[in-house]
Design a protein around this motif. Structure first.
Motif, PDB file in Angstrom:
ATOM      1  N   TRP A 195      -4.273  -5.250   5.483  1.00 38.97           N
ATOM      2  CA  TRP A 195      -5.700  -4.860   4.810  1.00 38.97           C
ATOM      3  C   TRP A 195      -5.818  -5.884   3.747  1.00 38.97           C
ATOM      4  O   TRP A 195      -5.142  -6.469   3.082  1.00 38.97           O
ATOM      5  CB  TRP A 195      -5.452  -3.513   4.131  1.00 38.97           C
ATOM      6  CG  TRP A 195      -5.005  -2.301   4.963  1.00 38.97           C
ATOM      7  CD1 TRP A 195      -4.088  -2.226   5.977  1.00 38.97           C
ATOM      8  CD2 TRP A 195      -6.097  -1.167   4.949  1.00 38.97           C
ATOM      9  NE1 TRP A 195      -4.339  -0.848   6.422  1.00 38.97           N
ATOM     10  CE2 TRP A 195      -5.442  -0.376   5.946  1.00 38.97           C
ATOM     11  CE3 TRP A 195      -7.086  -0.779   4.596  1.00 38.97           C
ATOM     12  CZ2 TRP A 195      -5.981   0.996   6.470  1.00 38.97           C
ATOM     13  CZ3 TRP A 195      -7.889   0.152   4.892  1.00 38.97           C
ATOM     14  CH2 TRP A 195      -7.392   1.031   5.810  1.00 38.97           C
ATOM     15  N   GLN A 230      -2.562  -7.259   1.909  1.00 36.84           N
ATOM     16  CA  GLN A 230      -1.652  -5.960   1.807  1.00 36.84           C
ATOM     17  C   GLN A 230      -1.042  -5.662   3.008  1.00 36.84           C
ATOM     18  O   GLN A 230      -2.161  -5.438   4.173  1.00 36.84           O
ATOM     19  CB  GLN A 230      -1.801  -5.028   0.931  1.00 36.84           C
ATOM     20  CG  GLN A 230      -2.551  -5.647  -0.538  1.00 36.84           C
ATOM     21  CD  GLN A 230      -2.798  -4.379  -1.465  1.00 36.84           C
ATOM     22  OE1 GLN A 230      -4.092  -4.050  -1.480  1.00 36.84           O
ATOM     23  NE2 GLN A 230      -1.865  -3.803  -2.215  1.00 36.84           N
ATOM     24  N   TRP A 260      -6.917 -10.312  -1.932  1.00 34.25           N
ATOM     25  CA  TRP A 260      -5.581  -9.718  -1.708  1.00 34.25           C
ATOM     26  C   TRP A 260      -5.209  -9.391  -0.109  1.00 34.25           C
ATOM     27  O   TRP A 260      -6.257  -8.588   0.208  1.00 34.25           O
ATOM     28  CB  TRP A 260      -5.061  -8.696  -2.956  1.00 34.25           C
ATOM     29  CG  TRP A 260      -4.990  -9.040  -3.841  1.00 34.25           C
ATOM     30  CD1 TRP A 260      -5.635  -9.011  -4.844  1.00 34.25           C
ATOM     31  CD2 TRP A 260      -3.941  -9.571  -4.815  1.00 34.25           C
ATOM     32  NE1 TRP A 260      -5.686  -9.560  -6.261  1.00 34.25           N
ATOM     33  CE2 TRP A 260      -4.281 -10.033  -6.177  1.00 34.25           C
ATOM     34  CE3 TRP A 260      -2.707 -10.128  -4.090  1.00 34.25           C
ATOM     35  CZ2 TRP A 260      -3.579 -10.475  -6.891  1.00 34.25           C
ATOM     36  CZ3 TRP A 260      -1.700 -10.670  -5.191  1.00 34.25           C
ATOM     37  CH2 TRP A 260      -1.969 -10.884  -6.427  1.00 34.25           C
ATOM     38  N   LEU A 318       0.777  -1.111  -0.023  1.00 29.08           N
ATOM     39  CA  LEU A 318       0.077   0.133   0.137  1.00 29.08           C
ATOM     40  C   LEU A 318       1.002   1.201  -0.075  1.00 29.08           C
ATOM     41  O   LEU A 318       1.629   1.206   0.642  1.00 29.08           O
ATOM     42  CB  LEU A 318      -1.025  -0.087   1.155  1.00 29.08           C
ATOM     43  CG  LEU A 318      -1.963  -1.178   1.358  1.00 29.08           C
ATOM     44  CD1 LEU A 318      -2.649  -0.935   2.693  1.00 29.08           C
ATOM     45  CD2 LEU A 318      -2.923  -1.197   0.114  1.00 29.08           C
ATOM     46  N   TYR A 357      -4.556   5.101   2.155  1.00 33.06           N
ATOM     47  CA  TYR A 357      -3.590   4.521   1.396  1.00 33.06           C
ATOM     48  C   TYR A 357      -3.960   4.457   0.045  1.00 33.06           C
ATOM     49  O   TYR A 357      -5.351   4.756  -0.411  1.00 33.06           O
ATOM     50  CB  TYR A 357      -3.305   3.110   1.812  1.00 33.06           C
ATOM     51  CG  TYR A 357      -2.660   3.185   3.234  1.00 33.06           C
ATOM     52  CD1 TYR A 357      -1.251   3.081   3.291  1.00 33.06           C
ATOM     53  CD2 TYR A 357      -3.530   2.844   4.194  1.00 33.06           C
ATOM     54  CE1 TYR A 357      -0.474   3.201   4.610  1.00 33.06           C
ATOM     55  CE2 TYR A 357      -2.980   3.044   5.303  1.00 33.06           C
ATOM     56  CZ  TYR A 357      -1.375   3.032   5.777  1.00 33.06           C
ATOM     57  OH  TYR A 357      -1.111   3.026   6.904  1.00 33.06           O
ATOM     58  N   GLU A 358      -3.299   4.130  -0.925  1.00 33.98           N
ATOM     59  CA  GLU A 358      -3.545   3.580  -2.325  1.00 33.98           C
ATOM     60  C   GLU A 358      -3.265   2.060  -2.531  1.00 33.98           C
ATOM     61  O   GLU A 358      -2.258   1.854  -2.069  1.00 33.98           O
ATOM     62  CB  GLU A 358      -2.808   4.682  -3.531  1.00 33.98           C
ATOM     63  CG  GLU A 358      -3.619   5.818  -3.778  1.00 33.98           C
ATOM     64  CD  GLU A 358      -3.030   6.614  -4.906  1.00 33.98           C
ATOM     65  OE1 GLU A 358      -1.763   5.923  -5.585  1.00 33.98           O
ATOM     66  OE2 GLU A 358      -3.456   7.400  -5.423  1.00 33.98           O
ATOM     67  N   THR A 359      -4.039   1.403  -3.275  1.00 36.20           N
ATOM     68  CA  THR A 359      -3.811   0.232  -3.420  1.00 36.20           C
ATOM     69  C   THR A 359      -4.112   0.111  -5.187  1.00 36.20           C
ATOM     70  O   THR A 359      -4.817   0.441  -5.729  1.00 36.20           O
ATOM     71  CB  THR A 359      -4.649  -0.927  -2.776  1.00 36.20           C
ATOM     72  OG1 THR A 359      -4.663  -2.324  -3.472  1.00 36.20           O
ATOM     73  CG2 THR A 359      -6.119  -0.681  -3.134  1.00 36.20           C
ATOM     74  N   LYS A 360      -3.109  -0.812  -5.711  1.00 38.23           N
ATOM     75  CA  LYS A 360      -3.105  -1.131  -7.135  1.00 38.23           C
ATOM     76  C   LYS A 360      -4.052  -2.171  -7.619  1.00 38.23           C
ATOM     77  O   LYS A 360      -4.281  -2.287  -8.595  1.00 38.23           O
ATOM     78  CB  LYS A 360      -1.686  -1.412  -7.503  1.00 38.23           C
ATOM     79  CG  LYS A 360      -0.701  -0.083  -7.379  1.00 38.23           C
ATOM     80  CD  LYS A 360       0.653  -0.639  -8.154  1.00 38.23           C
ATOM     81  CE  LYS A 360       1.452   0.575  -8.118  1.00 38.23           C
ATOM     82  NZ  LYS A 360       2.882   0.407  -8.731  1.00 38.23           N
ATOM     83  N   ALA A 420       2.135  -8.062  -1.738  1.00 37.87           N
ATOM     84  CA  ALA A 420       0.549  -8.474  -1.502  1.00 37.87           C
ATOM     85  C   ALA A 420       0.597  -9.820  -1.773  1.00 37.87           C
ATOM     86  O   ALA A 420       1.153 -10.619  -2.731  1.00 37.87           O
ATOM     87  CB  ALA A 420      -0.216  -7.759  -2.524  1.00 37.87           C
ATOM     88  N   SER A 466      -5.304   3.612  -9.336  1.00 36.66           N
ATOM     89  CA  SER A 466      -5.647   3.052  -8.159  1.00 36.66           C
ATOM     90  C   SER A 466      -6.702   3.325  -7.382  1.00 36.66           C
ATOM     91  O   SER A 466      -7.346   4.225  -7.412  1.00 36.66           O
ATOM     92  CB  SER A 466      -3.986   3.718  -7.200  1.00 36.66           C
ATOM     93  OG  SER A 466      -2.988   3.249  -8.057  1.00 36.66           O
TER      94      SER A 466
END
Length: 434
Positions: free
Chosen positions: A356, A374, A372, A48, A339-342, A383, A307
């Protein structure tokens, strides 16, 4: 007689566990035959990325709007004294089916890995034309897992078909989880007071996120024009007095689209109007933070190039503000972490400890999705997701789960997909993602 009944329940429980185990083996075998094109694993999303810039975190700010007490009192005076959760459970007149009684098509909604340890199916006759959504439990409401004398699961649904006037109406099933060998349930309509508490309208929205914390139920709502979190008081369940299709005040009393119970909102949280503000489509509770926090995530397009943002709001610890978010004097609620997740195609989010969990939707209705795990380590981290099948695909999770609800006291994560409500231990998710 009681002893024989208890032995029958134990035998049925053992049979159900064996059945779920067998179902998992069958699903795993089926997964090994997934075509290479379907089993293609997307690039791992990595760790993240923390969001700390004020320009980004400011977009996540909420504004609290509580319904005036006078309006709530007026509605109660007109409809009669509100009831609590126990009264709704006493009127539970429907029963969930054990997994052993589900159809093969329904069981295909179960994950391949990790396997479900509990699974039930909703009745076709009262869910036809309805879209399943979020799940929350009394394990969210109280850390001992019990609300009053009851263990409860709440399941959100929205009307997807039928008369035009009913499209989008939202309702919640109150499931009596005291005996999970025989879970019964009753419905309550979600509503919003109008005209100063002289009437109410139905909440029109897909219930994609829902958290029951202390005596409040927070529900995501998006009516196309505005996104909000509506707040309901679990001690303010009202009884409908007229059995009719209409919603609100009708000649002779009050109607809730044919349901016996209705929950009028007591407040809402509105998003910032800043450009690019995310819509909190998925929410869950995290009891591992201090104070407890509401976790939120936005939906993004499956396979898109943007994202997804994940963030949290702290719950209030101020007396008289029980179950509500921590707002300042101006009613503003800021995110305490973002946060950012891809991961793309995000549908559900859960946070516990330093981990997460996000679910990714399936490509088609016949495929499985991905879950997923992370880390929130600022330095980043790999991840991980369960693997299954000959091609080591990560599409092992249920195809479409809008929410994840962790029942800390039992260690189980509850969710639903299609007409299937199921649970799996969080420890199993962690082990399968290693």
């Amino acid at each position: 007689m009681r002893h024989r009944g208890r032995h029958r329940r134990r035998r049925r429980g053992r049979a159900l566990r064996a059945f779920l185990s067998g179902t998992a083996l069958a699903l795993t075998a089926a997964a090994t035959m997934i075509s290479v094109s379907q089993a293609t694993v997307p690039d791992a999303p990595g760790g993240l990325k923390p969001l700390t810039a004020a320009a980004e975190t400011g977009k996540l700010r909420l504004t609290e709007n509580l319904v005036p007490q006078a309006s709530l009192d007026r509605l109660s005076a007109e409809m009669g004294r509100p009831v609590g959760v126990g009264a709704v459970l006493e009127g539970a007149d429907r029963t969930l089916r054990d997994a052993i009684d589900c159809s093969s098509a329904e069981r295909r909604a179960l994950p391949v890995a990790p396997t479900a340890t509990r699974a039930y199916c909703w009745n076709t006759d009262d869910t036809q034309g309805w879209q399943p959504g979020a799940v929350t439990t009394s394990g969210d409401a109280d850390d001992d897992g019990v609300w009053g004398a009851n263990r409860v699961i709440l399941s959100g649904w929205s009307r997807s078909d039928g008369p035009t006037a009913d499209r989008g109406l939202a309702r919640v099933a109150f499931v009596d989880a005291n005996d999970l060998n025989h879970p019964a349930y009753a419905w309550a309509l979600l509503a919003v007071p109008v005209d100063g508490g002289r009437d109410y309208r139905g909440l029109v929205s897909h219930v994609s996120g829902m958290v029951w914390y202390q005596d409040k139920l927070l529900v995501t709502a998006d009516d196309g024009d505005e996104t909000a979190l509506y707040v309901y008081d679990m001690n303010r369940v009202q009884r409908a007095t007229v059995d009719a299709d209409a919603v609100g005040r009708v000649p002779g009393g009050w109607s809730a689209s044919g349901y016996r119970y209705v929950l009028p909102a007591v407040g809402s949280y509105r998003l910032s109007d800043a450009s690019g503000a995310p819509h909190p489509a998925a929410v869950s509770l995290d009891r591992s933070t201090a104070p407890d926090s509401l976790v939120a995530g936005e939906w993004t397009l499956d396979g898109g190039d943007r994202s997804s943002r994940l963030w949290r709001y702290p719950f209030s610890t101020v007396p008289g503000h029980e179950g509500l978010l921590a707002a300042d004097a101006a009613g503003r609620v800021g995110a305490s972490e973002a946060y950012e997740t891809k991961v793309t195609g995000v549908r559900a989010v859960l946070s516990y400890g330093n981990a997460w969990y996000v679910t990714r939707a399936a490509g088609t209705k016949k495929q499985h999705g991905a879950l997923w795990r992370q880390t929130a380590d600022p330095a980043g981290g790999a991840a991980k997701a369960p693997e299954c099948g000959a091609a080591d695909t990560h599409t092992c999770w249920s195809g479409l789960t809008d929410s994840l609800s962790y029942w800390e006291e039992t260690g189980e994560v509850w969710t639903q997909s299609g007409r299937v409500l199921f649970a799996t231990p969080l420890a199993s998710i962690d082990r399968s993602a290693e």
